[in-house]
Design a protein around this motif. Structure first.
Motif, PDB file in Angstrom:
ATOM      1  N   PHE A  98      -0.502   9.413 -12.781  1.00  0.00           N
ATOM      2  CA  PHE A  98      -1.889   9.197 -13.169  1.00  0.00           C
ATOM      3  C   PHE A  98      -2.774   9.612 -12.002  1.00  0.00           C
ATOM      4  CE2 PHE A  98      -4.580   6.031 -15.880  1.00  0.00           C
ATOM      5  CZ  PHE A  98      -5.176   7.093 -16.517  1.00  0.00           C
ATOM      6  N   SER A  99      -3.730   8.854 -11.614  1.00  0.00           N
ATOM      7  CA  SER A  99      -4.653   9.289 -10.560  1.00  0.00           C
ATOM      8  C   SER A  99      -4.509   8.477  -9.284  1.00  0.00           C
ATOM      9  CB  SER A  99      -6.086   9.193 -11.071  1.00  0.00           C
ATOM     10  OG  SER A  99      -6.380   7.846 -11.418  1.00  0.00           O
ATOM     11  N   ALA A 100      -3.424   7.765  -9.149  1.00  0.00           N
ATOM     12  CA  ALA A 100      -3.266   6.852  -8.015  1.00  0.00           C
ATOM     13  C   ALA A 100      -3.374   7.552  -6.666  1.00  0.00           C
ATOM     14  CB  ALA A 100      -1.943   6.101  -8.113  1.00  0.00           C
ATOM     15  N   VAL A 101      -2.792   8.736  -6.535  1.00  0.00           N
ATOM     16  CA  VAL A 101      -2.842   9.409  -5.233  1.00  0.00           C
ATOM     17  C   VAL A 101      -4.258   9.837  -4.868  1.00  0.00           C
ATOM     18  CG1 VAL A 101      -0.433  10.147  -5.225  1.00  0.00           C
ATOM     19  CG2 VAL A 101      -2.172  11.646  -6.174  1.00  0.00           C
ATOM     20  N   GLY A 102      -5.160   9.812  -5.829  1.00  0.00           N
ATOM     21  CA  GLY A 102      -6.553  10.108  -5.528  1.00  0.00           C
ATOM     22  C   GLY A 102      -7.203   9.085  -4.613  1.00  0.00           C
ATOM     23  N   HIS A 103      -6.564   7.943  -4.475  1.00  0.00           N
ATOM     24  CA  HIS A 103      -7.088   6.904  -3.586  1.00  0.00           C
ATOM     25  C   HIS A 103      -6.642   7.099  -2.135  1.00  0.00           C
ATOM     26  CE1 HIS A 103      -8.799   4.645  -6.892  1.00  0.00           C
ATOM     27  NE2 HIS A 103      -7.681   4.876  -7.548  1.00  0.00           N
ATOM     28  N   VAL A 104      -5.775   8.072  -1.915  1.00  0.00           N
ATOM     29  CA  VAL A 104      -5.348   8.416  -0.554  1.00  0.00           C
ATOM     30  C   VAL A 104      -6.378   9.417  -0.039  1.00  0.00           C
ATOM     31  CG1 VAL A 104      -3.501   9.368   0.862  1.00  0.00           C
ATOM     32  CG2 VAL A 104      -2.938   8.085  -1.201  1.00  0.00           C
ATOM     33  N   LYS A 105      -7.347   8.925   0.681  1.00  0.00           N
ATOM     34  CA  LYS A 105      -8.538   9.728   0.951  1.00  0.00           C
ATOM     35  C   LYS A 105      -8.546  10.464   2.285  1.00  0.00           C
ATOM     36  CE  LYS A 105     -11.270   7.017  -2.115  1.00  0.00           C
ATOM     37  NZ  LYS A 105     -12.500   6.467  -2.484  1.00  0.00           N
ATOM     38  N   THR A 106      -7.747  10.057   3.221  1.00  0.00           N
ATOM     39  CA  THR A 106      -7.817  10.701   4.532  1.00  0.00           C
ATOM     40  C   THR A 106      -6.559  11.510   4.807  1.00  0.00           C
ATOM     41  OG1 THR A 106      -6.794   8.868   5.732  1.00  0.00           O
ATOM     42  CG2 THR A 106      -9.200   8.755   5.414  1.00  0.00           C
ATOM     43  N   LYS A 107      -6.685  12.482   5.660  1.00  0.00           N
ATOM     44  CA  LYS A 107      -5.537  13.302   6.052  1.00  0.00           C
ATOM     45  C   LYS A 107      -4.457  12.425   6.682  1.00  0.00           C
ATOM     46  CE  LYS A 107      -4.228  17.274   8.831  1.00  0.00           C
ATOM     47  NZ  LYS A 107      -4.700  18.317   9.759  1.00  0.00           N
ATOM     48  N   ARG A 108      -4.872  11.483   7.480  1.00  0.00           N
ATOM     49  CA  ARG A 108      -3.925  10.571   8.137  1.00  0.00           C
ATOM     50  C   ARG A 108      -3.119   9.780   7.104  1.00  0.00           C
ATOM     51  NH1 ARG A 108      -5.639   6.323  12.812  1.00  0.00           N
ATOM     52  NH2 ARG A 108      -3.581   6.196  13.737  1.00  0.00           N
ATOM     53  N   ASN A 109      -3.786   9.297   6.053  1.00  0.00           N
ATOM     54  CA  ASN A 109      -3.091   8.546   5.006  1.00  0.00           C
ATOM     55  C   ASN A 109      -2.154   9.436   4.198  1.00  0.00           C
ATOM     56  OD1 ASN A 109      -4.187   6.123   5.748  1.00  0.00           O
ATOM     57  ND2 ASN A 109      -5.695   6.057   4.117  1.00  0.00           N
ATOM     58  N   ASP A 121       0.852  -1.182   0.000  1.00  0.00           N
ATOM     59  CA  ASP A 121       0.000   0.000   0.000  1.00  0.00           C
ATOM     60  C   ASP A 121       0.893   1.238   0.000  1.00  0.00           C
ATOM     61  OD1 ASP A 121      -1.656   2.176   0.784  1.00  0.00           O
ATOM     62  OD2 ASP A 121      -2.993   0.800   1.850  1.00  0.00           O
ATOM     63  N   MET A 122       0.614   2.188  -0.867  1.00  0.00           N
ATOM     64  CA  MET A 122       1.481   3.364  -0.996  1.00  0.00           C
ATOM     65  C   MET A 122       1.584   4.179   0.285  1.00  0.00           C
ATOM     66  SD  MET A 122      -0.593   6.186  -3.246  1.00  0.00           S
ATOM     67  CE  MET A 122      -1.438   5.130  -4.389  1.00  0.00           C
ATOM     68  N   VAL A 123       0.647   4.043   1.192  1.00  0.00           N
ATOM     69  CA  VAL A 123       0.702   4.849   2.416  1.00  0.00           C
ATOM     70  C   VAL A 123       1.456   4.163   3.550  1.00  0.00           C
ATOM     71  CG1 VAL A 123      -1.406   6.118   1.866  1.00  0.00           C
ATOM     72  CG2 VAL A 123      -1.535   4.116   3.332  1.00  0.00           C
ATOM     73  N   SER A 124       1.815   2.897   3.366  1.00  0.00           N
ATOM     74  CA  SER A 124       2.441   2.208   4.502  1.00  0.00           C
ATOM     75  C   SER A 124       3.496   1.174   4.120  1.00  0.00           C
ATOM     76  CB  SER A 124       1.364   1.515   5.334  1.00  0.00           C
ATOM     77  OG  SER A 124       0.687   0.542   4.546  1.00  0.00           O
ATOM     78  N   PHE A 125       3.966   1.183   2.885  1.00  0.00           N
ATOM     79  CA  PHE A 125       4.913   0.151   2.476  1.00  0.00           C
ATOM     80  C   PHE A 125       6.282   0.368   3.122  1.00  0.00           C
ATOM     81  CE2 PHE A 125       5.346   3.483  -0.654  1.00  0.00           C
ATOM     82  CZ  PHE A 125       6.715   3.553  -0.893  1.00  0.00           C
TER      83      PHE A 125
END
Length: 131
Positions: free
Chosen positions: A103-114, A86-90
């Motif tokens: 592309f739009s991958a960072v659009g899936h990081v939805k929360t401030k914490r992430n 997972d890009m937020v915790s690898f």
């Protein structure tokens, strides 16, 4: 989400000019990177379409959350190392000179914490500027 559509991903995005995008990215990396190496991590690598062109200039590895996307990427590029994460915790043991996520991958990081986690994770695996 992408596991179910992985088999159609390349057809859906066949309009994209991956070669042109990779060339622009190469130009940006060469202008801004502060290390002398050429190790590149492609976060959210999907099926590896950018890797087709990035591997000409970089020792590239991929990272994606979707096992099906990774399966297709490994089929296209059996010589490339791909990681599932997972890009937020690898966490990877290797350090990289550049990390890219297009592309739009960072659009899936939805929360401030992430978002905070993402920006804490990436610098911890990138090389520091050389003196």
């Amino acid at each position: 989400m992408y596991d179910r559509s992985a088999q159609f991903y390349d057809a859906l995005y066949s309009f994209k000019n991956y070669e042109k995008e990779a060339a622009k990215l190469h130009q940006l990396i060469q202008t801004h990177k502060r290390s002398t190496g050429n190790d590149l991590l492609e976060v959210a690598s999907g099926t590896g379409s950018h890797i087709t062109f990035l591997k000409k200039n970089y020792s590239v590895e991929g990272l994606d959350l979707s096992p099906q996307m990774l399966k297709l990427a490994k089929k296209k590029h059996p010589e490339i190392v791909f990681h599932r994460g997972d890009m937020v915790s690898f966490k990877l043991k290797k350090r990289f000179d550049a990390i890219k996520c297009l592309f739009s991958a960072v659009g899936h990081v939805k929360t401030k914490r992430n978002w905070i986690s993402l920006f804490e994770t990436c610098p911890n695996i990138s090389s520091q500027a050389e003196s």
